[in-house]
Design a protein around this motif. Structure first.
Motif, short mmCIF file in Angstrom:
data_model
loop_
_atom_site.label_atom_id
_atom_site.label_comp_id
_atom_site.label_asym_id
_atom_site.label_seq_id
_atom_site.Cartn_x
_atom_site.Cartn_y
_atom_site.Cartn_z
N MET A 161 -75.92 34.43 53.49
CA MET A 161 -76.01 33.24 54.28
C MET A 161 -75.29 32.10 53.94
SD MET A 161 -79.89 32.78 52.44
CE MET A 161 -79.92 32.31 50.75
N ASN A 162 -75.49 31.16 55.09
CA ASN A 162 -74.98 29.74 54.77
C ASN A 162 -76.09 28.85 54.90
OD1 ASN A 162 -75.29 29.64 57.48
ND2 ASN A 162 -73.17 29.93 57.95
N GLU A 163 -75.62 27.37 54.88
CA GLU A 163 -76.71 26.45 54.77
C GLU A 163 -77.32 26.48 56.34
OE1 GLU A 163 -72.51 24.39 55.62
OE2 GLU A 163 -73.56 26.20 54.40
N PHE A 164 -76.45 26.83 57.49
CA PHE A 164 -77.18 26.80 58.77
C PHE A 164 -78.32 27.84 58.98
CE2 PHE A 164 -72.72 25.40 59.05
CZ PHE A 164 -72.76 23.88 59.46
N THR A 165 -78.06 28.95 58.24
CA THR A 165 -79.03 30.14 58.30
C THR A 165 -80.24 29.84 57.62
OG1 THR A 165 -77.19 31.46 57.87
CG2 THR A 165 -79.32 32.55 58.03
N ILE A 166 -80.00 29.04 56.64
CA ILE A 166 -81.16 28.61 55.79
C ILE A 166 -81.98 27.65 56.43
CG2 ILE A 166 -81.82 27.27 53.56
CD1 ILE A 166 -79.65 28.86 52.25
N THR A 167 -81.35 26.39 56.99
CA THR A 167 -82.02 25.28 57.75
C THR A 167 -82.70 26.02 59.02
OG1 THR A 167 -79.89 24.62 58.90
CG2 THR A 167 -80.68 23.63 56.95
N SER A 168 -82.13 27.03 59.62
CA SER A 168 -82.93 27.52 60.80
C SER A 168 -84.24 28.34 60.22
CB SER A 168 -82.12 28.75 61.32
OG SER A 168 -81.06 28.04 62.07
N MET A 169 -84.00 29.05 58.89
CA MET A 169 -85.16 29.55 58.48
C MET A 169 -86.18 28.62 58.04
SD MET A 169 -85.41 32.82 59.03
CE MET A 169 -86.71 33.13 58.18
N LEU A 170 -85.76 27.59 57.63
CA LEU A 170 -86.91 26.61 57.32
C LEU A 170 -87.59 26.05 58.38
CD1 LEU A 170 -84.89 24.79 54.25
CD2 LEU A 170 -87.00 26.30 54.13
N THR A 171 -86.81 25.86 59.36
CA THR A 171 -87.45 25.36 60.72
C THR A 171 -88.40 26.34 61.15
OG1 THR A 171 -85.43 24.18 61.36
CG2 THR A 171 -86.92 24.58 62.92
N ALA A 172 -88.15 27.73 61.16
CA ALA A 172 -89.10 28.77 61.25
C ALA A 172 -90.34 28.75 60.58
CB ALA A 172 -88.62 29.96 61.21
N CYS A 173 -90.45 28.31 59.49
CA CYS A 173 -91.20 28.25 58.46
C CYS A 173 -92.12 26.98 58.50
CB CYS A 173 -90.86 28.46 57.13
SG CYS A 173 -90.13 30.16 56.88
N ALA A 174 -91.82 25.98 59.22
CA ALA A 174 -92.58 24.82 59.35
C ALA A 174 -93.59 24.83 60.05
CB ALA A 174 -91.38 23.68 59.92
N LYS A 175 -94.67 25.83 59.92
CA LYS A 175 -95.96 25.77 60.47
C LYS A 175 -96.85 26.17 59.62
CE LYS A 175 -94.14 28.27 63.91
NZ LYS A 175 -93.92 29.05 65.10
N PRO A 176 -98.00 25.77 59.54
CA PRO A 176 -99.00 26.25 58.55
C PRO A 176 -99.16 27.67 58.16
CG PRO A 176 -100.06 24.50 60.00
CD PRO A 176 -98.52 24.97 60.39
N VAL A 177 -99.10 28.45 59.43
CA VAL A 177 -99.17 29.94 59.15
C VAL A 177 -97.93 30.54 58.10
CG1 VAL A 177 -100.80 30.38 61.16
CG2 VAL A 177 -98.24 30.50 61.45
N MET A 178 -96.99 30.06 58.29
CA MET A 178 -95.81 30.45 57.47
C MET A 178 -95.65 29.91 56.38
SD MET A 178 -94.22 32.66 59.68
CE MET A 178 -92.58 32.76 59.32
N ALA A 179 -96.52 29.03 55.89
CA ALA A 179 -96.39 28.46 54.48
C ALA A 179 -96.07 29.14 53.52
CB ALA A 179 -97.49 27.65 54.25
N TYR A 180 -96.65 30.59 53.33
CA TYR A 180 -96.02 31.40 52.12
C TYR A 180 -94.89 31.79 52.30
CZ TYR A 180 -96.32 35.59 49.01
OH TYR A 180 -95.85 36.45 48.20
N VAL A 181 -94.38 32.10 53.54
CA VAL A 181 -92.81 32.53 53.85
C VAL A 181 -91.99 31.36 53.28
CG1 VAL A 181 -91.22 33.25 55.19
CG2 VAL A 181 -93.52 34.11 55.43
N GLY A 182 -92.47 29.92 53.63
CA GLY A 182 -91.74 28.99 53.28
C GLY A 182 -91.51 28.80 51.83
N ILE A 183 -92.49 28.97 51.08
CA ILE A 183 -92.27 29.05 49.56
C ILE A 183 -91.30 30.09 49.07
CG2 ILE A 183 -93.60 29.38 47.65
CD1 ILE A 183 -96.10 28.43 48.67
N GLN A 184 -91.48 31.49 49.68
CA GLN A 184 -90.36 32.34 49.17
C GLN A 184 -89.02 31.79 49.77
OE1 GLN A 184 -92.19 35.63 51.80
NE2 GLN A 184 -92.98 36.57 49.70
N MET A 185 -89.04 31.09 50.77
CA MET A 185 -87.46 30.70 50.92
C MET A 185 -87.08 29.52 49.90
SD MET A 185 -86.09 31.92 53.77
CE MET A 185 -84.66 30.74 53.84
#
Length: 866
Positions: free
Chosen positions: A320-344
């Motif tokens: 992955m590169n920095e663009f992949t990571i920032t996209s995934m962090l945007t995907a996790c930017a909602k309360p129901v995805m908080a746990y996935v965000g911590i994994q990221m």
């Protein structure tokens, strides 16, 4: 040295043939090292003079360049007595390949100063170096040399020129160069098309592509990648589909860059299914294509599928590169995805991407949007040793989005204390949450000193801050001083005027915006429609509606919601419903506006039906909708319906909202259950002025004046300042209980203690209070001493009291005043007729009825729900 010789080479004392060394297949399979090249150089020196064979000298110099010994190559160039074009061009091209553009410029200058004229290859190469390094000034000097030597028509040179100007933000010059050369070089066309995309002139890029097709030139993968990128930027899905067809026709679909561009096109145009299909058909994927498909799901707020594709990417081992990571962090930017965000977050720490500016900023933003502001501050504290202003800006913005104005301002101050200068993003973010005029002026001083006030976003945030602090004069002054105004700034100022009731100024500003040839968008039209709602101006609202249709702005949900609200406020419910029914996608705001419109205009059945439809469709119910329907329940005096709404508001957690609580108090009061009103009131943790006033009015209407005045005193003890509406309720309570002296006391208190000038409604309450107490002459004297001219309401109140107490003479005076002030009001005639009937003067009753017919006034028939 044995590996440099053929098997048939005889081992003699004679040195090997240097020409044979540079043509040996074994030698050419692998680049020579610096040591090996020097060894060959030594053999050559022993075998023959270096200048005797220019090919060998050039080959040796090339070998030094390939091995990275650029200084040795330059020294060798100095030893060649008569270098040719190949010698110079070889050195220039090798420096360019190693991205050492300054070295290539030095060699070019040496070549020119030694009197050696460059050829087309030289000029093309050096222009390419200028383009890559964006050295426009030096490129123009080379351009002059090109024109002097007549190389302009050469395809290689002209392509390099087009590329130079395009990459140096001089796309107009690039197009002029392109138009002046007639060539069939696809590379030159590609440079021009890519230049349009780079300079965000995407329509020009598409136009060039069409011209290229008309010239019967076959586009290649680079062409398709560029035009597909242009279509994606313009959101031109249909044009993009046509380009996709060309890709299939030309057999370029297997190109990984073209395939990625196709995925990106469908993703940015919102067709995520087609993006996924195009991705699945790609024979090969790289990190860019994976990132493109992940971003497409993120854009559509489909975090689940974004995560699914990310897992697949990791499973097959794609880095992955920095663009992949920032996209995934945007995907996790909602309360129901908080746990996935911590994994990221853990994955970022493991892979070492945390120090990337974009990644750490996205990580902070992700925690803010999931509601974990504490974790976002922890991340910030861990990395804030890096003096990166953008990271501070993200943290300040995150606190602002969380409406934490105190910590947002404190962080802004701390940033300045630590020697960092807050930029435009920090300043605009902190201004957006400031509600204190004094603090806002301090930030204004800073942005003036730092020179940030010229930025559109900062200036817009500044005048919005003044507007929010009810200082419209300063807000408008900042707006007028803005050197450049975009659509957002015009819209914000118009909305500021509309929200503060200055609808006329909002219209003036809107007209000025049109004269400045700045095209309003749907946000601007929504703001000006708010002004139409304030003025209840149906004509202006229709004009705005017509303008929106004429310029092609219409299907946006927000604009339709504003139209529904405008027509509802202007009591044109048929038009409101027509706009609502035509909406492609109905949202909560427009539906709530329709319910409120029906409720406020007496269409009770329609209001309840639409509310029921909202529930059936699973639409989110907000406090505004609940309050409107509770008002309907109060009108119907149906406590059963009101209790159901009360239970529903508790279920969805809106019972704590102050507007809902106030509506519940009013509903129970009007349904005759003042005890239930008090129970609702007592459950409110911090009542506001509206809630206190509603409770006072409830007790007043139930004849419990003492309780009403107790509530008023409790409100004062809590430090809540009463307004004119509160005093209407207080005076009404005095009136219903005959508390004359208290009434005078509170009327005087309005002016003396709170600086509120009494209005007609307050005087009417006092007249009613005096009249109910039988003090009619005092009421008449009170009317004569009023500080404002008495209206029909005041005289009508006295007239009603005269009817009750049988005071004919005073009643006739009051009747004449009522008819004089409102000659077309049927209620006044009915009141006067009933008055004469009560005192037995039937001749006057007949005169009144005849007078009603003469002026065309009709009494509306009565009706009842019972």
């Amino acid at each position: 040295m044995k590996r440099f010789f053929n098997a048939d080479m005889k081992r003699t004392s004679l040195p090997p043939n240097p020409f044979h060394l540079f043509n040996h297949p074994t030698l050419n399979r692998k680049p020579t090292t610096v040591t090996e090249t020097r060894t060959i150089h030594a053999h050559i020196i022993k075998a023959l003079p270096l200048h005797s064979d220019l090919f060998i000298a050039n080959s040796l110099a090339d070998s030094y360049c390939k091995s990275g010994a650029m200084d040795d190559a330059l020294l060798l160039l100095d030893e060649i007595p008569h270098p040719n074009h190949i010698s110079w061009n070889l050195m220039i091209s090798r420096f360019i390949q190693r991205l050492q553009y300054d070295g290539s410029f030095r060699i070019f200058r040496r070549m020119h100063s030694n009197g050696f004229e460059p050829n087309q290859v030289t000029c093309g190469s050096i222009l390419s170096a200028c383009a890559a390094s964006q050295s426009l000034h030096f490129g123009k000097q080379v351009f002059s040399l090109v024109m002097k030597n007549g190389f302009f028509s050469d395809g290689y040179v002209s392509t390099a020129l087009v590329d130079l100007f395009a990459k140096s933000a001089s796309f107009g010059d690039a197009l002029r160069v392109f138009s002046e050369v007639s060539n069939q070089n696809v590379v030159c066309w590609n440079a021009a098309i890519a230049g349009g995309v780079r300079n965000k002139d995407n329509w020009a890029a598409l136009h060039l592509f069409c011209q290229m097709i008309d010239e019967n030139l076959m586009p290649n993968g680079f062409t398709f990648s560029s035009v597909l990128t242009a279509c994606a930027a313009l959101r031109e899905l249909e044009v993009g589909r046509g380009i996709h067809g060309w890709v299939i026709k030309c057999g370029a679909g297997d190109d990984i860059f073209v395939g990625t561009s196709i995925v990106d096109l469908y993703a940015k145009c919102g067709d995520v299914n087609e993006a996924a299909r195009a991705f699945s058909m790609m024979p090969e994927h790289n990190v860019v294509s994976w990132t493109a498909i992940i971003s497409s799901f993120v854009q559509m707020a489909d975090s689940v599928n974004a995560l699914k594709f990310f897992k697949q990417m990791k499973e097959i081992g794609t880095d992955m590169n920095e663009f992949t990571i920032t996209s995934m962090l945007t995907a996790c930017a909602k309360p129901v995805m908080a746990y996935v965000g911590i994994q990221m977050h853990c994955l970022i720490l493991k892979s070492g991407f945390l120090m990337d500016c974009a990644v750490k900023d996205s990580l902070i933003n992700m925690y803010v949007r999931t509601g974990e502001v504490g974790l976002s501050e922890k991340v910030f504290d861990e990395i804030r040793c890096v003096k990166d202003v953008s990271t501070w800006a993200v943290m300040i913005s995150g606190l602002a989005q969380s409406e934490d104005s105190t910590r947002s301002v404190e962080l802004f101050k701390r940033m300045a204390r630590e020697g960092l200068r807050p930029d435009k993003f920090c300043s605009s973010s902190v201004l957006s949450v400031i509600g204190c005029l004094a603090l806002g002026k301090q930030i204004h001083s800073y942005v003036l000193k730092a020179g940030l006030v010229v930025d559109v976003s900062v200036a817009s945030a500044l005048f919005t801050m003044y507007s929010k602090c009810d200082n419209l004069d300063d807000a408008y002054e900042v707006f007028k001083q803005m050197p450049e105004k975009d659509t957002v700034s015009w819209t914000s100022m118009i909305a500021g005027f509309a929200e503060h009731g200055n609808a006329d100024q909002a219209f003036c500003l809107f007209r000025e915006m049109i004269f400045e040839q700045i095209r309003p968008d749907y946000m601007t039209l929504s703001a000006i429609l708010m002004a139409c709602s304030v003025l209840r101006s149906l004509q202006k609202g229709k004009e705005i509606h017509g303008y929106a249709l004429r310029v092609g702005i219409g299907p946006e949900t927000l604009l339709c919601g504003a139209l529904v609200n405008m027509y509802s406020k202007c009591r044109t419910l048929v038009s409101a419903r027509r706009v609502f029914d035509a909406m492609p996608q109905k949202d909560q705001i427009s539906w709530s506006s329709l319910v409120s419109g029906y409720a406020q205009n007496g269409y009770i059945e329609d209001a309840l039906l639409q509310f029921r439809q909202m529930l059936i469709y699973g639409m989110e119910i907000d406090c505004f909708t609940i309050s409107s329907v509770l008002g309907v329940s109060a009108t119907l005096t149906r406590a059963g319906l009101g209790k159901q709404l009360h239970a529903y508001s508790v279920k969805i957690g809106l019972d704590s909202d102050l507007s809902v609580s106030s509506s519940l108090i009013a509903m129970y009061s009007k349904c005759g259950s003042i005890d239930d009103s008090r129970r609702v009131f007592d459950q409110i943790e911090r009542p506001d002025l509206v809630t206190w006033t509603t409770m006072i009015d409830g007790y007043a209407q139930h004849g419990q004046g003492v309780e009403a005045l107790k509530i008023y005193e409790m409100m004062r003890e809590e430090g809540i300042q009463p307004d004119s509406v509160t005093f209407v309720a207080v005076l009404s309570a005095c009136s219903h209980n005959g508390l004359v002296e208290e009434g005078y006391l509170y009327l005087n208190s309005m002016v003396k203690n709170y600086g509120i000038a009494p209005e007609a409604c307050h005087y009417a309450c006092m007249v009613d209070l005096l009249s109910r107490s039988g003090r009619l002459e005092e009421a008449a004297s009170f009317i004569d001493k009023m500080s404002i001219k008495p209206d029909a309401l005041v005289w009508g109140t006295l007239l009603g009291a005269c009817r009750v107490h049988g005071n004919v003479e005073l009643g006739k005076l009051a009747a004449e005043k009522v008819l004089e002030l409102e000659p077309c009001d049927p209620g006044a005639y009915v009141l006067l007729s009933n008055f004469y009937a009560e005192v037995g003067d039937w001749e006057e009753v007949l005169k009144i009825r005849s007078l009603m017919k003469g002026v065309g006034v009709r009494k509306e028939p009565g009706w009842s729900f019972v």
